[in-house]
Design an enzyme around this catalytic site. Structure first.
Site, mmCIF file in Angstrom:
data_model
loop_
_atom_site.group_PDB
_atom_site.id
_atom_site.type_symbol
_atom_site.label_atom_id
_atom_site.label_comp_id
_atom_site.label_asym_id
_atom_site.label_seq_id
_atom_site.Cartn_x
_atom_site.Cartn_y
_atom_site.Cartn_z
ATOM 1 N N ASP A 7 81.546 16.283 79.530
ATOM 2 C CA ASP A 7 81.710 14.897 79.068
ATOM 3 C C ASP A 7 82.967 14.880 78.194
ATOM 4 O O ASP A 7 83.582 15.920 77.943
ATOM 5 C CB ASP A 7 80.469 14.458 78.265
ATOM 6 C CG ASP A 7 80.593 13.024 77.750
ATOM 7 O OD1 ASP A 7 81.120 12.175 78.489
ATOM 8 O OD2 ASP A 7 80.182 12.753 76.604
ATOM 9 N N SER A 8 83.288 13.684 77.685
ATOM 10 C CA SER A 8 84.442 13.577 76.786
ATOM 11 C C SER A 8 84.137 14.167 75.408
ATOM 12 O O SER A 8 85.049 14.526 74.680
ATOM 13 C CB SER A 8 84.813 12.106 76.618
ATOM 14 O OG SER A 8 83.736 11.421 75.998
ATOM 15 N N TYR A 39 87.055 8.658 76.809
ATOM 16 C CA TYR A 39 87.359 8.535 78.244
ATOM 17 C C TYR A 39 87.278 7.064 78.676
ATOM 18 O O TYR A 39 87.871 6.676 79.668
ATOM 19 C CB TYR A 39 86.330 9.330 79.058
ATOM 20 C CG TYR A 39 86.671 10.789 79.305
ATOM 21 C CD1 TYR A 39 87.719 11.435 78.647
ATOM 22 C CD2 TYR A 39 85.928 11.542 80.206
ATOM 23 C CE1 TYR A 39 88.004 12.777 78.878
ATOM 24 C CE2 TYR A 39 86.210 12.882 80.459
ATOM 25 C CZ TYR A 39 87.244 13.490 79.792
ATOM 26 O OH TYR A 39 87.513 14.813 80.042
ATOM 27 N N GLY A 40 86.509 6.282 77.919
ATOM 28 C CA GLY A 40 86.196 4.914 78.322
ATOM 29 C C GLY A 40 87.363 3.950 78.387
ATOM 30 O O GLY A 40 87.220 2.840 78.898
ATOM 31 N N CYS A 70 78.754 12.173 82.166
ATOM 32 C CA CYS A 70 79.629 11.103 81.693
ATOM 33 C C CYS A 70 79.549 9.950 82.682
ATOM 34 O O CYS A 70 79.832 10.140 83.872
ATOM 35 C CB CYS A 70 81.057 11.644 81.615
ATOM 36 S SG CYS A 70 82.312 10.397 81.317
ATOM 37 N N THR A 72 81.454 7.323 82.789
ATOM 38 C CA THR A 72 82.797 6.899 83.175
ATOM 39 C C THR A 72 83.328 7.745 84.343
ATOM 40 O O THR A 72 83.914 7.221 85.283
ATOM 41 C CB THR A 72 83.746 6.991 81.966
ATOM 42 O OG1 THR A 72 83.112 6.376 80.843
ATOM 43 C CG2 THR A 72 85.057 6.303 82.244
ATOM 44 N N GLU A 144 81.701 9.144 67.523
ATOM 45 C CA GLU A 144 82.489 10.379 67.423
ATOM 46 C C GLU A 144 83.248 10.453 66.095
ATOM 47 O O GLU A 144 84.046 11.357 65.888
ATOM 48 C CB GLU A 144 83.491 10.471 68.593
ATOM 49 C CG GLU A 144 82.843 10.660 69.956
ATOM 50 C CD GLU A 144 82.438 12.117 70.256
ATOM 51 O OE1 GLU A 144 82.719 12.996 69.425
ATOM 52 O OE2 GLU A 144 81.845 12.343 71.333
ATOM 53 N N CYS A 172 76.449 4.769 79.314
ATOM 54 C CA CYS A 172 77.384 5.771 78.789
ATOM 55 C C CYS A 172 76.500 6.785 78.067
ATOM 56 O O CYS A 172 75.580 6.395 77.328
ATOM 57 C CB CYS A 172 78.359 5.116 77.813
ATOM 58 S SG CYS A 172 79.214 6.286 76.743
ATOM 59 N N THR A 173 76.773 8.070 78.300
ATOM 60 C CA THR A 173 75.850 9.098 77.790
ATOM 61 C C THR A 173 75.858 9.218 76.265
ATOM 62 O O THR A 173 75.002 9.888 75.698
ATOM 63 C CB THR A 173 76.166 10.458 78.431
ATOM 64 O OG1 THR A 173 77.550 10.755 78.221
ATOM 65 C CG2 THR A 173 75.855 10.432 79.910
ATOM 66 N N HIS A 174 76.810 8.575 75.615
ATOM 67 C CA HIS A 174 76.790 8.536 74.145
ATOM 68 C C HIS A 174 75.711 7.574 73.624
ATOM 69 O O HIS A 174 75.206 7.734 72.524
ATOM 70 C CB HIS A 174 78.137 8.058 73.581
ATOM 71 C CG HIS A 174 79.210 9.110 73.538
ATOM 72 N ND1 HIS A 174 79.861 9.549 74.662
ATOM 73 C CD2 HIS A 174 79.749 9.796 72.495
ATOM 74 C CE1 HIS A 174 80.763 10.455 74.315
ATOM 75 N NE2 HIS A 174 80.720 10.624 73.000
HETATM 76 N N1 DGL Z 1 80.044 9.617 77.424
HETATM 77 C C1 DGL Z 1 80.982 9.166 78.399
HETATM 78 C C2 DGL Z 1 80.384 8.145 79.313
HETATM 79 O O1 DGL Z 1 79.226 8.299 79.641
HETATM 80 C C3 DGL Z 1 82.395 8.915 77.904
HETATM 81 C C4 DGL Z 1 82.543 7.967 76.782
HETATM 82 C C5 DGL Z 1 83.967 7.896 76.244
HETATM 83 O O2 DGL Z 1 84.544 8.950 75.971
HETATM 84 O O3 DGL Z 1 84.488 6.780 76.159
HETATM 85 O O4 DGL Z 1 80.992 7.207 79.779
#
Ligand code: DGL
Length: 247
Positions: A7-8, A39-40, A70, A72, A144, A172-174
Site C-alpha cells: 500500500d502507500s 497515492y490517492g 490499496c 487506488t 498519516e 480506501c484501506t486507510h
Molecule cells: N490506502 C490506499 C487506498 O486504499 C492509498 C491511499 C493514499 O495513499 O491516498 O486507496
C-alpha cells in the site's frame, strides 16, 4: 507460503491484520510506499511505476502471491498482473462479491483517484448495486500525520447525509482507522475491504509465522502507528526502491 502485501502507507496494515488473523502461520512481507504518499492524488502512470517497482521487489524476495492492499491501485490489477507471473489479488474484486450478495445500495468512500477512475463504482453498478460515491481527500493525509488539521466528519461526509443506502464501503484501506466515526456520522454499517479479501482467499496451513515490514521512508509516528494497529512490537525497515521501469 510467502505473501507480499503493499500500500502507500499504513492503510494496508489493516488488510495485513485481517489476513494474518485468518492465516497466522505464513511468511508476510509488507511494503508501505510512504515516500510517495498519498497515492490517492497520483496519475495512473505514476501508480503503474510505483506498483511495478514494488512487484520487482517482491519478485526478488521470491514471494508466492501479492496482495494489493490499496483501493487506488486495485483498479489497475490487470495491468500489474501483466508485469509478473506471481498471482496478484486486489481488494475491489472480493469487496464487490461480498457487497452484491448483501446489499442493493451502498455509499462508497474512497480516494480522489479511485472515485475519478470509477472502476470500483462501475463493478458495483454492473452487479446491480446502486452507488453513492464520495472522494475523501483529507482522510489519508490526516491519518498519516501529513497535516495536523482535525477532521470535521459531518462536513467531510455532508453530501451523503441526505441520501439513502444500506451500508458504506470503506473503499480506501486507510479508512477502517476511522470506521467508528464514519459509521456514527452516517448511521450505517461499514464494509471493510481487508476483511472481504481475507475471507475470499484460501491458503494451505503454513508452518512458520514471520512478518517483515518495509517502508520507503520512515517518519516519527510510523513505528508507533504500525505497532498500535497490529497490537504487537515490530521493527520497520527503511527501503528505497530505485529500479528503472521500462515503459
Ligand atoms: N490506502 C490506499 C487506498 O486504499 C492509498 C491511499 C493514499 O495513499 O491516498 O486507496
Amino acid at each position: 507460503m510467502k505473501i507480499g502485501i503493499f500500500d502507500s502507507g499504513i492503510g494496508g496494515i489493516n488488510v495485513l491484520k485481517a489476513v494474518m488473523k485468518k492465516y497466522p502461520n505464513q511468511e508476510y512481507i509488507y511494503f508501505g510506499d510512504t515516500i510517495h504518499l498519498p497515492y490517492g492524488d497520483k496519475t495512473k502512470e505514476q501508480l503503474m511505476e510505483f506498483g511495478t517497482n514494488i512487484i520487482r521487489f517482491f519478485e526478488e524476495q521470491q514471494v508466492d502471491m501479492i496482495i494489493i492492499a490499496c483501493g487506488t491501485c486495485s483498479g489497475m490489477v490487470e495491468e500489474y498482473q501483466r508485469k509478473t507471473d506471481i498471482p496478484i489479488y486486489d481488494i475491489i474484486t472480493p469487496t464487490v462479491a461480498y457487497v452484491k450478495s448483501h446489499y442493493q445500495s451502498v455509499a462508497l468512500l474512497a480516494t480522489g483517484t479511485t472515485i475519478e477512475k470509477g472502476v470500483f463504482e462501475s463493478k458495483l453498478v454492473k452487479n446491480g448495486v446502486q452507488v453513492s460515491p464520495l472522494a475523501c481527500p483529507h482522510f489519508v493525509p490526516y491519518l498519516e500525520g501529513l497535516n495536523d488539521q482535525e477532521l470535521n466528519m459531518d462536513l467531510e461526509l455532508k453530501s451523503l447525509k441526505n441520501k439513502c443506502y444500506e451500508a458504506v464501503i470503506l473503499g480506501c484501506t486507510h479508512y477502517p482507522l476511522l470506521q467508528k466515526e464514519i459509521e456514527q456520522c452516517l448511521n450505517v454499517v461499514s464494509v471493510d475491504p481487508g476483511v472481504c479479501l481475507a475471507n475470499s482467499i484460501s491458503l494451505e496451513n503454513g508452518d512458520c509465522s514471520l512478518l517483515t515490514i518495509y517502508m520507503s521512508a520512515l517518519t516519527s509516528t510510523l513505528q508507533s502507528n504500525v505497532d498500535r494497529m497490529l497490537g504487537q512490537k515490530t521493527e520497520l525497515i527503511e527501503k528505497r526502491l530505485d529500479y528503472i521501469v521500462e515503459s
